[in-house]
Scaffold this active site. Structure first.
Site, PDB file in Angstrom:
ATOM      1  N   LEU A  24      10.670 -33.603  10.619  1.00 46.27           N
ATOM      2  CA  LEU A  24      11.935 -34.319  10.843  1.00 46.27           C
ATOM      3  C   LEU A  24      11.721 -35.823  10.730  1.00 46.27           C
ATOM      4  O   LEU A  24      10.674 -36.343  11.105  1.00 46.27           O
ATOM      5  CB  LEU A  24      12.463 -34.005  12.248  1.00 46.27           C
ATOM      6  N   ASP A  66       6.567 -30.078  12.676  1.00 48.61           N
ATOM      7  CA  ASP A  66       6.373 -31.226  13.567  1.00 48.61           C
ATOM      8  C   ASP A  66       5.399 -30.939  14.710  1.00 48.61           C
ATOM      9  O   ASP A  66       5.299 -31.731  15.651  1.00 48.61           O
ATOM     10  CB  ASP A  66       7.723 -31.653  14.157  1.00 48.61           C
ATOM     11  N   ARG A  91      12.225 -27.302  16.547  1.00 49.00           N
ATOM     12  CA  ARG A  91      11.053 -27.531  17.387  1.00 49.00           C
ATOM     13  C   ARG A  91      11.062 -26.742  18.694  1.00 49.00           C
ATOM     14  O   ARG A  91      10.068 -26.744  19.419  1.00 49.00           O
ATOM     15  CB  ARG A  91      10.919 -29.033  17.691  1.00 49.00           C
ATOM     16  N   ARG A 137      17.703 -36.030  21.962  1.00 40.91           N
ATOM     17  CA  ARG A 137      16.934 -34.797  22.203  1.00 40.91           C
ATOM     18  C   ARG A 137      16.967 -34.343  23.669  1.00 40.91           C
ATOM     19  O   ARG A 137      16.621 -33.201  23.958  1.00 40.91           O
ATOM     20  CB  ARG A 137      15.475 -35.010  21.803  1.00 40.91           C
ATOM     21  N   HIS A 168      12.928 -41.411  20.864  1.00 37.15           N
ATOM     22  CA  HIS A 168      12.536 -41.030  22.222  1.00 37.15           C
ATOM     23  C   HIS A 168      12.401 -42.276  23.101  1.00 37.15           C
ATOM     24  O   HIS A 168      12.099 -43.357  22.604  1.00 37.15           O
ATOM     25  CB  HIS A 168      11.185 -40.310  22.209  1.00 37.15           C
ATOM     26  N   CYS A 255       2.867 -39.268  20.963  1.00 40.12           N
ATOM     27  CA  CYS A 255       3.309 -37.952  20.471  1.00 40.12           C
ATOM     28  C   CYS A 255       2.145 -37.038  20.113  1.00 40.12           C
ATOM     29  O   CYS A 255       2.279 -35.825  20.128  1.00 40.12           O
ATOM     30  CB  CYS A 255       4.159 -38.120  19.219  1.00 40.12           C
TER      31      CYS A 255
HETATM   32  C1  CIR Z   1      10.575 -35.341  15.535  1.00 33.27           C
HETATM   33  O1  CIR Z   1      11.553 -35.883  15.025  1.00 33.27           O
HETATM   34  O2  CIR Z   1      10.664 -34.568  16.472  1.00 33.27           O
HETATM   35  C2  CIR Z   1       9.209 -35.666  14.967  1.00 33.27           C
HETATM   36  N1  CIR Z   1       9.320 -35.926  13.579  1.00 33.27           N
HETATM   37  C3  CIR Z   1       8.593 -36.854  15.671  1.00 33.27           C
HETATM   38  C4  CIR Z   1       8.308 -36.597  17.114  1.00 33.27           C
HETATM   39  C5  CIR Z   1       7.684 -37.774  17.783  1.00 33.27           C
HETATM   40  N2  CIR Z   1       7.349 -37.481  19.116  1.00 33.27           N
HETATM   41  C6  CIR Z   1       7.426 -38.326  20.113  1.00 33.27           C
HETATM   42  O3  CIR Z   1       7.916 -39.439  19.964  1.00 33.27           O
HETATM   43  N3  CIR Z   1       7.016 -37.913  21.307  1.00 33.27           N
END
Ligand code: CIR
Length: 264
Positions: A24, A66, A91, A137, A168, A255
């Site tokens: 994503l 992801d 996810r 989210r 986030h 992440c």
């Molecule tokens: C997403 O959009 O969920 C992933 N491409 C990126 C997640 C990044 N995670 C985070 O900031 N904890």
């Protein structure tokens, strides 16, 4: 000093899958290069391990493009690991995959059951409280359930706002020590860190805010020299990690790992 917020005996990471190209992203800035991602990921893991922590590196998970961003699937507190309920439909299944891995380390693994949603990337654990940013989210029901689940251990959960357009809460902030956070100006201007010492990212370096304090080290994405200099001047042992490929998917330092010290 042993603290629950940045002293860790363990970490979990997951190698990027070849399907990372389907990850994503808010804006398409190019296809992530798997080999470069793998190299940066290995560097990241080696820095975590260099602090003496036990780092479990999981194999790539092709079903979830992801899934390299393991932080979103769980919240690890000393007393308990909590499988989250990620807000992106692609996810949500990552949490159930992570739960049995956490059971290797924890006597108790519980789960956010819903109907709300909450991503680990929206949760910042400090010495005194758990801040949770509402975001695209993470919703009020997810935060309410986390509040209820953690009340058993007397955690204080405080709901805050993630700036509009920011994926986030922790995209824009990181804990540096008991009293200090690194944050973008747009986030610290909301007042959510009143009472903390705030080091702001330098102008034009908002993407440096997603760093991690891991034992004696601060890992931050490479390429943000003014923010790195601010952190070094404040006395932190800063290590820069290439983040170009994760950044194409809106990911960063926090992440890429779950960091924890199980107490039971
Ligand atoms: C997403 O959009 O969920 C992933 N491409 C990126 C997640 C990044 N995670 C985070 O900031 N904890």
């Amino acid at each position: 000093m042993t603290t629950r917020s940045y002293t860790f005996t363990h970490a979990i990471a997951r190698k990027p899958s070849a399907r990372i190209i389907d990850g994503l992203r808010a804006i398409d800035t190019g296809t992530p290069d798997l080999q470069r991602f793998q190299q940066d990921h290995a560097h990241y893991v080696s820095l975590l391990a260099s602090t003496g922590a036990d780092v479990k590196v999981l194999e790539p998970l092709d079903d979830y493009p992801d899934s390299v961003f393991v932080e979103d699937a769980a919240l690890c507190l000393p007393e308990v690991a909590i499988a989250m309920r990620p807000g992106a439909p692609s996810r949500i299944g990552e949490a159930a995959v992570m739960a049995p891995v956490l059971s290797e380390f924890y006597g108790e693994v519980i789960a956010v059951a819903g109907p709300g949603f909450i991503d680990g990337g929206d949760v910042l654990v400090t010495e005194t409280e758990i801040l949770v940013g509402r975001s695209a989210r993470t919703d009020a029901a997810g935060i309410a359930e986390l509040t209820q689940l953690t009340s058993r251990w007397n955690y204080r959960v405080r709901e805050v706002e993630t700036p509009a357009g920011v994926l986030h809460f922790k995209t824009d902030c990181s804990l540096m020590d008991e009293e200090t956070v690194l944050a973008t100006a747009r986030l610290s201007d909301t007042g959510c860190f009143d009472g903390y010492r705030v080091i702001t990212t330098a102008d034009g370096e908002d993407a440096a805010a997603n760093a991690i304090r891991f034992n004696e080290l601060v890992l931050m994405p490479a390429g943000f020299p003014q923010t790195a200099a601010r952190l070094s001047a404040a006395g932190y042992d800063v290590r820069e990690v290439g983040n170009s490929e994760a950044a194409k998917l809106d990911g960063g330092m926090s992440c890429l790992s779950l960091r924890f010290s199980p107490s039971a």
